[in-house]
Design an enzyme around this catalytic site. Sequence first.
Site: not given
Length: 545
Positions: A295, A329
Amino acid sequence: MANAQFMMNLPPNEPIKSYAPGSPEKASLKKRIAELKKQVIEIPLIIGGKAVKTGNMADCVIPHDHKTVIGKYHKAGTKEVNMAIEAALKARDAWASMDWHDRAAIFLKAADLLASPYWRDTINAATMLGQSKNAFQAEIDSACELIDFFKFNAYFAQQIYEQQPPHSPAGMWNKMEYRALEGFVFAVAPFNFTSIAGNLPTSPALMGNVVLMKPASSAVYSGYWLMKLFEAAGVPDGVINFVPGSGRQVGDPVMSSPYLAGIHFTGSTPVFQNMWKTVGDNIAKYKSYPRIVGETGGKDFIFVHKSADYKEVGTAMIRGAFEYQGQKCSAASRAYVPQSMWNSLKKFLVSELKTVKMGSPEDFTNFMNAVIDKGAFETITGYINFAKRSKNAEIISGGKYDDSVGYFIEPTVIVTTDPKFKSMEEEIFGPVLTIYVYPTSKYKETLHLCDQTSAYALTGAIFAKDREAIALANEILMNAAGNFYINDKPTGAVVGQQPFGGARASGTNDKAGSYLNLIRWTSPRTIKETFVPPTDYKYPFMEEE
């Protein structure tokens, strides 16, 4: 056994403590912060359960008070990495063959330990000091989310092991085994979430794998306390090995090992892409094809329809863009606002941001704190300065910064007339939100623009009261976000509720906090057992008429 019976039921999410004035948890946490801050701990590598000191040292500093050192850690090199690989492989067979209930019991114990006052205070305080998170951000991250990971992963593991072939004809038995990968898993953690640093090594370990755990250099402090938590929960020596150090010094020997069986990564897109390329270059030397789960970045959006409530939108922008200084993020980094709403939203946004307090997380009245380090400070302020110089942008709030004591950057809102402006396209990873005001009649066209602007596809949000507008956004932005929010900020995914992950340049979308992630750490084996094997090779069709 008790733990197996417990796992038959879906666990509840860990309740979030408020740390309200006068609460016992606030007093307890403040006490632990003071205790940790006044000492400087030495942090060794932990390999095969033993402390290893290299003498190659680096400091753990407080981002909001960067002259204060709270830890000194030893850095791993090639020798120590190879020692860790050897220790992991030595531990592998016993760990992989252990009954999964017993492995799960260790991590369920870790969850209960972390929920207890000592460990909750310790991990939260370490995160607040070492990563400059306020009490609420630390609580939902390093306590609640990690507890949820431990408990829900045990539940999801049970679901995986229970999945068996649906049919076994008479005279035979079909079975499925979910084996550990053959080798070791390299867990590479980011600085911004202690829960991710805890989940990256433990989810593969739960499924029987052995792990090398590399914390981010700017979050070694909380990573070390996590390792001590794993030891307290009973993780056997060598199953998880703690190897802080530079990316090259740790990564190069790991990536060249023929026993690399998997990579569990959260971090920047360029680093992940380079690791993937290195795996490709080395593919012939590996004993198996490494599993790659990652990720990475995001350029997350808030898209606003004219039917939305501007106060709801403004609140989502402030929380989504500026909580934990935008160092998520999933943080909102770009927004699309209709012209018809802009004046009202602008007044509300600017007025509310004037009330935002910024400073040390040790002062619980502060909403924002410091960014992680000097490198981040310089990168983020570079975008702010670019906007200040540009003819296509205006800063309507914030824009100031100061690193004399800590790495502080004001929550900054940029308004641009260029939908492809630099800060609309590139990941900043800081407290900067860029807004593009679009013609109200161009809703559909601007949705397509949003979809096509960024290489990332992690999170995004649509704000609207009009259901047709929501449906249209859901359709056009289908591939623009792996986690999509309707009338909510695009941050704050909860384990067991919103499995997290994105696609495109944002990662492999293997959804942490679900069975989809855990299944990647297994190598299934199909077993067919025939009870009474045939003794004649001939088939009926071969009989003569």
